[in-house]
Design an enzyme around this catalytic site. Structure first.
Site, PDB file in Angstrom:
ATOM      1  N   ALA A   1      14.171 -14.290  19.401  1.00 17.64           N
ATOM      2  CA  ALA A   1      14.493 -14.175  20.824  1.00 17.64           C
ATOM      3  C   ALA A   1      13.754 -15.242  21.623  1.00 17.64           C
ATOM      4  O   ALA A   1      12.533 -15.353  21.533  1.00 17.64           O
ATOM      5  CB  ALA A   1      14.138 -12.790  21.348  1.00 17.64           C
TER       6      ALA A   1
ATOM      7  N   ASN B   1      26.470 -18.753  27.040  1.00 19.41           N
ATOM      8  CA  ASN B   1      25.136 -19.192  26.630  1.00 19.41           C
ATOM      9  C   ASN B   1      24.894 -20.592  27.176  1.00 19.41           C
ATOM     10  O   ASN B   1      25.742 -21.476  27.029  1.00 19.41           O
ATOM     11  CB  ASN B   1      25.021 -19.178  25.105  1.00 19.41           C
ATOM     12  CG  ASN B   1      23.588 -19.300  24.624  1.00 19.41           C
ATOM     13  OD1 ASN B   1      22.837 -20.162  25.059  1.00 19.41           O
ATOM     14  ND2 ASN B   1      23.209 -18.437  23.708  1.00 19.41           N
TER      15      ASN B   1
ATOM     16  N   HIS C   1      18.473  -8.593  25.881  1.00 17.75           N
ATOM     17  CA  HIS C   1      19.807  -9.165  25.806  1.00 17.75           C
ATOM     18  C   HIS C   1      20.272  -9.216  24.357  1.00 17.75           C
ATOM     19  O   HIS C   1      19.488  -9.064  23.426  1.00 17.75           O
ATOM     20  CB  HIS C   1      19.827 -10.585  26.397  1.00 17.75           C
ATOM     21  CG  HIS C   1      19.091 -11.606  25.576  1.00 17.75           C
ATOM     22  ND1 HIS C   1      17.709 -11.675  25.527  1.00 17.75           N
ATOM     23  CD2 HIS C   1      19.534 -12.579  24.741  1.00 17.75           C
ATOM     24  CE1 HIS C   1      17.341 -12.650  24.722  1.00 17.75           C
ATOM     25  NE2 HIS C   1      18.423 -13.216  24.218  1.00 17.75           N
TER      26      HIS C   1
ATOM     27  N   LYS D   1       0.866  -1.166   0.000  1.00 15.52           N
ATOM     28  CA  LYS D   1       0.000   0.000   0.000  1.00 15.52           C
ATOM     29  C   LYS D   1       0.910   1.225   0.000  1.00 15.52           C
ATOM     30  O   LYS D   1       1.719   1.404  -0.883  1.00 15.52           O
ATOM     31  CB  LYS D   1      -0.935  -0.038   1.201  1.00 15.52           C
ATOM     32  CG  LYS D   1      -1.885  -1.257   1.185  1.00 15.52           C
ATOM     33  CD  LYS D   1      -2.792  -1.262   2.399  1.00 15.52           C
ATOM     34  CE  LYS D   1      -3.707  -2.490   2.404  1.00 15.52           C
ATOM     35  NZ  LYS D   1      -4.593  -2.513   3.589  1.00 15.52           N
ATOM     36  N   ARG D   2       0.807   2.053   0.986  1.00 12.96           N
ATOM     37  CA  ARG D   2       1.688   3.201   1.096  1.00 12.96           C
ATOM     38  C   ARG D   2       2.750   2.907   2.151  1.00 12.96           C
ATOM     39  O   ARG D   2       2.509   2.109   3.074  1.00 12.96           O
ATOM     40  CB  ARG D   2       0.889   4.438   1.509  1.00 12.96           C
ATOM     41  CG  ARG D   2      -0.120   4.902   0.481  1.00 12.96           C
ATOM     42  CD  ARG D   2      -1.054   5.947   1.068  1.00 12.96           C
ATOM     43  NE  ARG D   2      -1.843   5.391   2.163  1.00 12.96           N
ATOM     44  CZ  ARG D   2      -2.698   6.092   2.910  1.00 12.96           C
ATOM     45  NH1 ARG D   2      -2.843   7.381   2.694  1.00 12.96           N
ATOM     46  NH2 ARG D   2      -3.374   5.519   3.866  1.00 12.96           N
TER      47      ARG D   2
END
Length: 344
Positions: free
Chosen positions: A172, A80, A178, A30-31
């Site tokens: 995520a 991790n 983080h 669209k726009r």
């Protein structure tokens, strides 16, 4: 009868940095002002028993460092808990300085040695990166720098990728703000393609392709040390690059003054993106030089930070061709973002 809004003609552009062709097809949208995230992220989801919150440090993987180094920390860098690569593998350096590899059927095999770290950007669950002041965002950026400087002493690590996933649909797995640092024993192909493309531009012009970015139509905001633009051949609608004004090839060369300056611009851009696009999920990535580069490669290597709001999907054409279809011309996206007023 209403007069249809005129649209620009389709156009193909090739980016001199990524070497990627992009089809700009505004008729598929669209726009530009109609682009909004259909499912804005709720930053406060799942706040109970979050291991990243202050006081729950014992629930996390081992800590690498914290800032400041006391119980009332502002940010932490940890291993991790579910790493993509293992820091405990032995590795052997080959004759050419590469990690040892062997043929296995069709291709090479390299031991999965590497570091996969998490940067917890705030101790408070409800606070997002864009809520921090420029100095605190600068501290996050300096934490990236500090960790890269620790890792680059390992000869087997060839490239370090810093990235942030905001929102579940952007990858995520935790809603607590983080980012991540993944250190690889290879230089990824997309990095090699980017550097080859920048080298080609340099060989043709004698200039760095990112130092040459000057179009006012693509500019969003600028500071003393950085500019933010919608790239000339943006692969994604409302994609944004933040580029050092002055030639800089390694992100880890960032100093404290420039980190605060970048922190202020990053905060502004994330706020603008959230207001204009209804708080979309997004990714940001720091594209920097491999850790081992020669002096002859430095004139055309220039790091930058890329932000990609997740507004459209990737389909079979993109996966099959390596080309992307973007329904929003970058100068239209830049104009909209430039005009967003962020409340002070």
């Amino acid at each position: 009868m209403a007069t249809p809004t005129p649209t620009r003609s389709p156009e193909l552009r090739k980016d001199p940095v990524t070497n990627r062709w992009v089809i700009f097809s505004p008729a598929r949208a669209k726009r530009p002002t109609d682009f909004k995230s259909k499912s804005p992220e709720n930053p406060n989801a799942n706040s109970s028993s979050c291991p990243f919150c202050i006081g729950n440090e014992h629930e996390c993987a081992p800590e690498i460092f914290r800032v400041p180094p006391d119980p009332n920390w502002k940010l932490r860098v940890i291993e991790n808990l579910y790493p993509a690569l293992s820091r405990n593998l032995e590795y052997i350096i080959g004759q050419n300085g590469d990690s040892s590899s062997e043929l296995d059927g069709w291709g090479r095999v390299v031991p999965g040695f590497g570091f996969h770290d998490v940067v917890i950007e705030t101790p408070v669950h409800s606070v997002q990166l864009s809520d921090l002041d420029p100095t605190d965002i600068g501290d996050v950026l300096i934490a990236y720098k500090r960790r890269i400087e620790q890792i680059k002493g390992f000869d087997s690590v060839k490239y370090v990728q810093v990235f942030k996933n905001h929102g579940a649909s952007a990858g995520a797995s935790m809603s607590h703000s983080h980012s991540q640092i993944l250190s690889l024993p290879i230089v990824p192909p997309i990095v090699s393609v980017r550097l080859d493309s920048m080298k080609e531009y340099f060989n043709q012009t004698g200039k760095c392709s990112l130092c040459e970015v000057q179009s006012e139509d693509l500019l969003i905001n600028e500071t003393s040390h950085f500019i933010s633009i919608a790239p000339f051949a943006a692969s994604f609608p409302f994609e944004i690059w933040i580029i050092p004004r002055y030639h800089s090839y390694h992100f880890y060369e960032l100093n404290n003054e420039k980190a605060v300056d970048l922190g202020g611009l990053l905060k502004l851009i994330l706020k603008k993106m959230s207001l204009q696009l209804n708080n979309p999920p997004f990714n940001f990535m720091i594209h920097t030089s491999p850790l081992q580069v020669t002096d002859s490669e430095l004139p055309y290597n220039h790091w930058f930070l890329q932000i990609v709001p997740q507004l459209t999907g990737v389909g079979g054409f993109e996966l099959g061709s390596g080309c992307y279809i973007n329904p929003v011309f970058p100068d239209d996206a830049a104009k909209l973002l430039r005009e967003v007023n962020v409340p002070i």
